[in-house]
Design a protein around this motif. Sequence first.
Motif, mmCIF file in Angstrom:
data_model
loop_
_atom_site.group_PDB
_atom_site.id
_atom_site.type_symbol
_atom_site.label_atom_id
_atom_site.label_comp_id
_atom_site.label_asym_id
_atom_site.label_seq_id
_atom_site.Cartn_x
_atom_site.Cartn_y
_atom_site.Cartn_z
ATOM 1 N N ILE A 1 0.707 -1.070 0.002
ATOM 2 C CA ILE A 1 -0.048 0.024 -0.128
ATOM 3 C C ILE A 1 0.795 1.188 0.214
ATOM 4 N N ILE A 2 1.864 1.321 0.802
ATOM 5 C CA ILE A 2 2.922 2.471 1.043
ATOM 6 C C ILE A 2 3.421 2.816 -0.486
ATOM 7 N N GLY A 3 3.732 1.685 -1.241
ATOM 8 C CA GLY A 3 4.210 2.138 -2.595
ATOM 9 C C GLY A 3 3.220 2.640 -3.443
ATOM 10 N N THR A 4 1.956 1.987 -3.385
ATOM 11 C CA THR A 4 1.016 2.328 -4.364
ATOM 12 C C THR A 4 0.471 3.613 -4.207
ATOM 13 N N GLU A 5 0.353 4.090 -3.027
ATOM 14 C CA GLU A 5 0.182 5.619 -2.681
ATOM 15 C C GLU A 5 0.856 6.543 -3.188
ATOM 16 N N SER B 1 0.181 -9.625 -6.884
ATOM 17 C CA SER B 1 -0.911 -9.992 -6.500
ATOM 18 C C SER B 1 -1.688 -9.349 -5.143
ATOM 19 N N PRO B 2 -0.860 -9.116 -4.207
ATOM 20 C CA PRO B 2 -1.712 -8.584 -3.070
ATOM 21 C C PRO B 2 -2.315 -7.075 -3.384
ATOM 22 N N HIS B 3 -1.733 -6.466 -4.512
ATOM 23 C CA HIS B 3 -2.581 -5.167 -4.986
ATOM 24 C C HIS B 3 -3.848 -5.594 -5.150
ATOM 25 N N ALA B 4 -4.335 -6.862 -5.706
ATOM 26 C CA ALA B 4 -5.774 -7.300 -6.117
ATOM 27 C C ALA B 4 -6.518 -7.541 -4.860
ATOM 28 N N VAL B 5 -5.588 -8.064 -3.604
ATOM 29 C CA VAL B 5 -6.479 -8.376 -2.491
ATOM 30 C C VAL B 5 -6.534 -7.514 -1.562
ATOM 31 N N ASN B 6 -5.863 -6.283 -1.701
ATOM 32 C CA ASN B 6 -5.848 -5.423 -0.683
ATOM 33 C C ASN B 6 -7.523 -4.604 -0.459
ATOM 34 N N PRO B 7 -8.041 -4.387 -1.432
ATOM 35 C CA PRO B 7 -9.452 -3.893 -1.254
ATOM 36 C C PRO B 7 -10.568 -4.618 -0.364
ATOM 37 N N SER B 8 -10.072 -6.032 -0.240
ATOM 38 C CA SER B 8 -10.843 -6.992 0.637
ATOM 39 C C SER B 8 -10.373 -6.972 1.994
ATOM 40 N N LEU B 9 -8.964 -6.685 2.264
ATOM 41 C CA LEU B 9 -8.253 -7.164 3.264
ATOM 42 C C LEU B 9 -8.321 -6.009 4.279
ATOM 43 N N TYR B 10 -8.085 -4.537 3.724
ATOM 44 C CA TYR B 10 -7.907 -3.505 4.530
ATOM 45 C C TYR B 10 -9.239 -2.897 4.663
ATOM 46 N N LYS C 1 -9.734 0.330 4.989
ATOM 47 C CA LYS C 1 -9.640 1.486 4.089
ATOM 48 C C LYS C 1 -8.422 1.674 3.309
ATOM 49 N N LEU C 2 -8.389 2.044 2.199
ATOM 50 C CA LEU C 2 -7.106 2.271 1.298
ATOM 51 C C LEU C 2 -7.187 3.895 0.840
ATOM 52 N N PRO C 3 -5.906 4.212 1.006
ATOM 53 C CA PRO C 3 -5.854 5.669 0.540
ATOM 54 C C PRO C 3 -5.798 5.986 -0.745
#
Length: 263
Positions: A20-24, A35-44, A46-48
């Motif tokens: 997430i830090i790199g994506t922001e 792959s975690p990029h596609a998982v994070n919306p379900s896992l976290y 709130k995303l920035p």
Amino acid sequence: MAENLGRQFVIDNRAGANGIIGTEMAAYTLLYVSSPHAVNPSLYRKLPFDTLKDLAPISEIASSPSMLVVHPSLPARTVRELIALGKARPGQIDYASGGSGGSPHLATELFKKMAGINLTHVPYRGAGPALTDVLAGQVQVMFANSAPALPHIQAGRLRALGISSTKRSAIAPEIPTIAESGVPGYEAVTIFGLLAPVNTPRAIIDLLNAAVHKAMRTPEVGESMKTLGADVVLTTPEEFGRVIEAEMKRWGELVRALKLQVE
């Protein structure tokens, strides 16, 4: 790509928070994701950023399977034997991962679900420490990246039971797939690809797509990917977008079924 485009690329590795830090940071640059990029919306909770609305796909680049490995002290030499052992000792066998929500964690949870067994999760701060403890016998099971695991498998410090892709790996063809070893339909590979800010002009997206494809088709890059146990996979921007959406749906269903959540 630097050679193809005549431009310098500065690689800035920003680890942490499942990517997430790199994506922001990617609002003004290119983003290399897995792959975690596609998982994070379900896992976290709130995303920035909005995974689909804020980033434009350029191309998928590669996919990489994991190897299901066990410490030699565990009396399981095949996937079927591990499943039988797991059913005989529910919750008593530990498995390591590089952290909650990462590809190895979800690969193991999918394996557990499809095999009908219960293994206990031991998360670590990264794949390196996790693999170290499996080598020491502190934890018995792990889905490990092929490249770092293979030398230990060849030396007898780890036992490989199966590979997570639907086809055998070119660097270790003697290791059967998990799907052919007692869990039909099992597949859990890590995908890699390149994204840009959503407002990037289409002409630039197409230019970058062509540069990625040209770079990945060189013999040097192909050999490097093979050494890492990865397969080169090249797509159009639209195809990569569909891959991301499919991965979000697939892994999101598993995350919700397991009630996994990270603050």
